[in-house]
Design an enzyme around this catalytic site. Structure first.
Site, PDB file in Angstrom:
ATOM      1  N   HIS A 307      -0.492   0.834   4.615  1.00  0.00           N
ATOM      2  CA  HIS A 307      -0.505   1.859   5.921  1.00  0.00           C
ATOM      3  C   HIS A 307      -0.889   0.954   7.177  1.00  0.00           C
ATOM      4  CE1 HIS A 307      -1.541   5.362   7.934  1.00  0.00           C
ATOM      5  NE2 HIS A 307      -0.726   6.047   7.248  1.00  0.00           N
ATOM      6  N   ASP A 364       2.047   8.921   0.045  1.00  0.00           N
ATOM      7  CA  ASP A 364       3.442   9.180  -0.801  1.00  0.00           C
ATOM      8  C   ASP A 364       3.276   8.559  -2.108  1.00  0.00           C
ATOM      9  OD1 ASP A 364       4.756  10.415   1.327  1.00  0.00           O
ATOM     10  OD2 ASP A 364       4.773   8.431   2.402  1.00  0.00           O
TER      11      ASP A 364
HETATM   12  N1  CMC Z   1       4.618  -3.925  -0.282  1.00  0.00           N
HETATM   13  C1  CMC Z   1       4.729  -5.318  -0.280  1.00  0.00           C
HETATM   14  N2  CMC Z   1       4.072  -5.763   0.671  1.00  0.00           N
HETATM   15  C2  CMC Z   1       3.644  -5.086   1.776  1.00  0.00           C
HETATM   16  C3  CMC Z   1       3.794  -3.820   1.597  1.00  0.00           C
HETATM   17  C4  CMC Z   1       4.356  -3.085   0.723  1.00  0.00           C
HETATM   18  N3  CMC Z   1       4.241  -1.792   0.373  1.00  0.00           N
HETATM   19  N4  CMC Z   1       3.334  -3.242   2.968  1.00  0.00           N
HETATM   20  C5  CMC Z   1       3.039  -4.031   3.825  1.00  0.00           C
HETATM   21  N5  CMC Z   1       3.262  -5.474   2.932  1.00  0.00           N
HETATM   22  C6  CMC Z   1       2.979  -6.786   3.449  1.00  0.00           C
HETATM   23  C7  CMC Z   1       3.924  -6.973   4.621  1.00  0.00           C
HETATM   24  O1  CMC Z   1       5.007  -7.619   3.800  1.00  0.00           O
HETATM   25  C8  CMC Z   1       3.057  -8.092   5.306  1.00  0.00           C
HETATM   26  O2  CMC Z   1       2.942  -9.345   4.390  1.00  0.00           O
HETATM   27  P1  CMC Z   1       2.972 -10.745   5.435  1.00  0.00           P
HETATM   28  O3  CMC Z   1       1.685 -10.684   6.155  1.00  0.00           O
HETATM   29  O4  CMC Z   1       3.052 -11.702   4.221  1.00  0.00           O
HETATM   30  O5  CMC Z   1       4.113 -10.861   6.139  1.00  0.00           O
HETATM   31  C9  CMC Z   1       1.689  -7.373   5.410  1.00  0.00           C
HETATM   32  O6  CMC Z   1       1.494  -6.618   4.071  1.00  0.00           O
HETATM   33  C10 CMC Z   1       1.591  -6.372   6.513  1.00  0.00           C
HETATM   34  O7  CMC Z   1       2.849  -5.441   6.629  1.00  0.00           O
HETATM   35  P2  CMC Z   1       3.287  -4.705   7.964  1.00  0.00           P
HETATM   36  O8  CMC Z   1       4.631  -4.360   7.620  1.00  0.00           O
HETATM   37  O9  CMC Z   1       3.081  -5.736   8.924  1.00  0.00           O
HETATM   38  O10 CMC Z   1       2.227  -3.739   8.066  1.00  0.00           O
HETATM   39  P3  CMC Z   1       2.725  -2.408   8.832  1.00  0.00           P
HETATM   40  O11 CMC Z   1       1.346  -2.004   9.208  1.00  0.00           O
HETATM   41  O12 CMC Z   1       3.474  -2.744  10.056  1.00  0.00           O
HETATM   42  O13 CMC Z   1       3.406  -1.432   7.831  1.00  0.00           O
HETATM   43  C11 CMC Z   1       3.830   0.129   6.386  1.00  0.00           C
HETATM   44  C12 CMC Z   1       2.644  -0.362   7.287  1.00  0.00           C
HETATM   45  C13 CMC Z   1       3.385   1.635   5.705  1.00  0.00           C
HETATM   46  C14 CMC Z   1       5.261   0.559   7.307  1.00  0.00           C
HETATM   47  C15 CMC Z   1       3.974  -0.777   5.269  1.00  0.00           C
HETATM   48  O14 CMC Z   1       3.030  -0.969   4.275  1.00  0.00           O
HETATM   49  C16 CMC Z   1       5.129  -0.457   4.393  1.00  0.00           C
HETATM   50  O15 CMC Z   1       6.268  -0.480   4.383  1.00  0.00           O
HETATM   51  N6  CMC Z   1       4.757   0.517   3.111  1.00  0.00           N
HETATM   52  C17 CMC Z   1       5.762   0.901   2.365  1.00  0.00           C
HETATM   53  C18 CMC Z   1       6.409   2.301   2.685  1.00  0.00           C
HETATM   54  C19 CMC Z   1       5.498   3.300   2.619  1.00  0.00           C
HETATM   55  O16 CMC Z   1       4.761   3.572   1.639  1.00  0.00           O
HETATM   56  N7  CMC Z   1       5.356   4.167   3.958  1.00  0.00           N
HETATM   57  C20 CMC Z   1       4.403   5.270   3.891  1.00  0.00           C
HETATM   58  C21 CMC Z   1       3.298   5.194   4.827  1.00  0.00           C
HETATM   59  S1  CMC Z   1       2.149   6.509   4.338  1.00  0.00           S
HETATM   60  C22 CMC Z   1       2.978   7.983   5.189  1.00  0.00           C
HETATM   61  C23 CMC Z   1       3.106   8.240   6.678  1.00  0.00           C
HETATM   62  O17 CMC Z   1       1.881   8.356   7.189  1.00  0.00           O
HETATM   63  O18 CMC Z   1       4.192   7.864   7.021  1.00  0.00           O
END
Ligand code: CMC
Length: 428
Positions: A307, A364
């Protein structure tokens, strides 16, 4: 605390005001920075940018705290219900029993859709996703109530109580109308004596000839899911709503934009993606460990994990995890994908990849399993998120309409061509 910050750019020092939130969060106010220095800030994805001051929801992502109007989410989940919590979010205070009755009655009074909206719902191409249907029908709804949809802030605020009730009521009828239409079934009439969720479940699944009622455990599981989704401060869809509202647009246009923003798999669409992922793991005969490895290698994402704000367990996921067990038990169902989900969670929470990045289950991760057990088709899961989120979007629309002074308009760092010779155009 000194309530100024100093920024040095080259030989120049700039003094910037500090803002302090109600929970002691600190922010540097850069609203005068460009005027003073000709420099702007850059924050890809807005992870460090406060876009507004708001009184609706507080989140401390490090501590796993979520509060609506000061009330802890766990207390609301235990002691309130979706409509009471919606009132709290929209109007800022818990309703008296008279206020709650009139709010509920107003919502009930709008359960039937105008014929023109039904025609739009039926006219959309058969493969239109339910979120596309919801966004289109929301605009059509505004078109059938032009008196609530004037783009004049004063007028739209005067009719807000009606438009908020209309939107909250109509969203469940829009979803059921499309579902029944695709099944070639007739939509049963809603009954004002029934609760919000009971009416929705009846419209979705029950036929007039059915002798059995929807079990109360199903109704309360859905009510809890809606309550837990009701607001989440400045996420992608709520920021979109506020952005649209900042230009003076009416609630229907603002919420149609919120619905579209919510649709994406990194946001509300994740609840569908979780079920797809769990089914694929199940069909591949994987116990989850192979999937975790591929997520660690960046080949895939563990959907329902991670998140932007929570660097701790999402408090909503904690509540939903135990609700998931209760719902399956009440329905007498066992779910092979629930066992996979539990195992994925257990493995991920002790794996250094997830631990170091502070990736925990989010809302989720378990909601889709409950929605599937309740009988909702997978492609409707995000619509259920949207129905739950409607009071939050409405609360933020109201906040902007009452207090917003400026249209939201970020700047950019331009990285394209500099001035090109006009001959390029002439020589085409
Ligand atoms: N699985 C594997 N690796 C992950 C995941 C995941 N679900 N989420 C983040 N990472 C890794 C990512 O690859 C990155 O690694 P590195 O530092 O080595 O490059 C690191 O963690 C930071 O990730 P980020 O994408 O920069 O983090 P963010 O804050 O931009 O993204 C997120 C947040 C929710 C989009 C992401 O965690 C994600 O894609 N999660 C899966 C989709 C999901 O469950 N979304 C629902 C969110 S809750 C409902 C809502 O409020 O929308």
């Amino acid at each position: 605390m000194d309530n100024n910050a100093t920024l040095t750019i080259g030989d120049n020092d700039f003094t910037l005001n500090m803002l302090e939130g109600a929970e002691s969060e600190l922010a540097i106010d850069i609203s005068q920075l460009r005027k003073q220095s000709k420099v702007i800030t850059f924050d890809d994805g807005y992870g460090n940018t406060g876009s507004c001051e708001s009184k609706v929801t507080f989140i401390d992502g490090d501590k796993g705290i979520l509060r609506y109007r000061g009330f802890d989410i766990a207390d609301l989940a235990n002691r309130s219900n979706f409509l009471e919590t919606s009132y709290l979010l929209i109007y800022g205070e818990l309703p008296t029993s008279i206020e709650l009755s009139s709010f509920t009655e107003r919502i009930s009074s709008y359960a039937d859709l105008p014929d023109d909206v039904i025609s739009v719902i039926k006219a959309l191409p058969a493969k239109t996703h339910p979120m596309g249907v919801l966004a289109s029908a929301m605009q059509a709804l505004g078109g059938t109530y032009p008196q609530f949809c004037t783009n004049n802030r004063k007028t739209d605020l005067e009719t807000f109580d009606e438009s908020a009730a209309l939107i909250m009521s109509a969203m469940r009828t829009i979803a059921s109308t499309r579902h029944r239409f695709l099944q070639n079934e007739v939509l049963p009439k809603s009954n004002p004596a029934n609760s919000y969720c009971e009416n929705f479940l009846n419209m979705m699944f029950r036929n007039d000839s059915d002798s059995t009622e929807i079990p109360p455990s199903v109704e309360s599981a859905l009510d809890l899911i809606f309550l837990l989704h009701a607001d989440h401060e400045q996420n992608c869809s709520t920021s979109t709503c506020r952005m649209i509202a900042s230009g003076g647009a009416n609630p229907f246009a603002s919420l149609a934009g919120g619905v579209s923003a919510l649709w994406g798999p990194l946001h509300g669409g994740a609840n569908m993606a979780v079920i797809k992922m769990l089914n694929e793991i199940h069909e591949a005969g994987d116990d989850g460990s192979r999937f975790i490895e591929s997520a660690k290698q960046g080949k895939t994402r563990l959907m329902g994990f991670g998140h932007r704000v929570y660097r701790n367990y999402d408090p909503r996921a904690k509540i939903l995890k135990s609700a998931c067990d209760d719902a399956l038990e009440a329905l007498g169902l066992s779910s092979p994908i629930l066992s996979i989900a539990r195992r994925l969670e257990e493995e991920a929470l002790k794996d250094s990849y997830f631990v170091e990045r502070k990736l925990y289950p989010n809302v989720d991760f378990y909601s889709g399993i409950i929605l599937q057990a309740l009988g909702f088709p997978t492609d409707m899961f995000t619509v259920l998120f949207a129905i739950g989120r409607a009071p939050g979007w409405l609360a933020h629309w109201k906040e902007i309409a009452e207090n917003g002074k400026k249209i939201h308009r970020p700047r950019q760092i331009y990285q394209g061509h500099t001035l090109r010779a006009y001959q390029e155009l002439e020589n085409r």
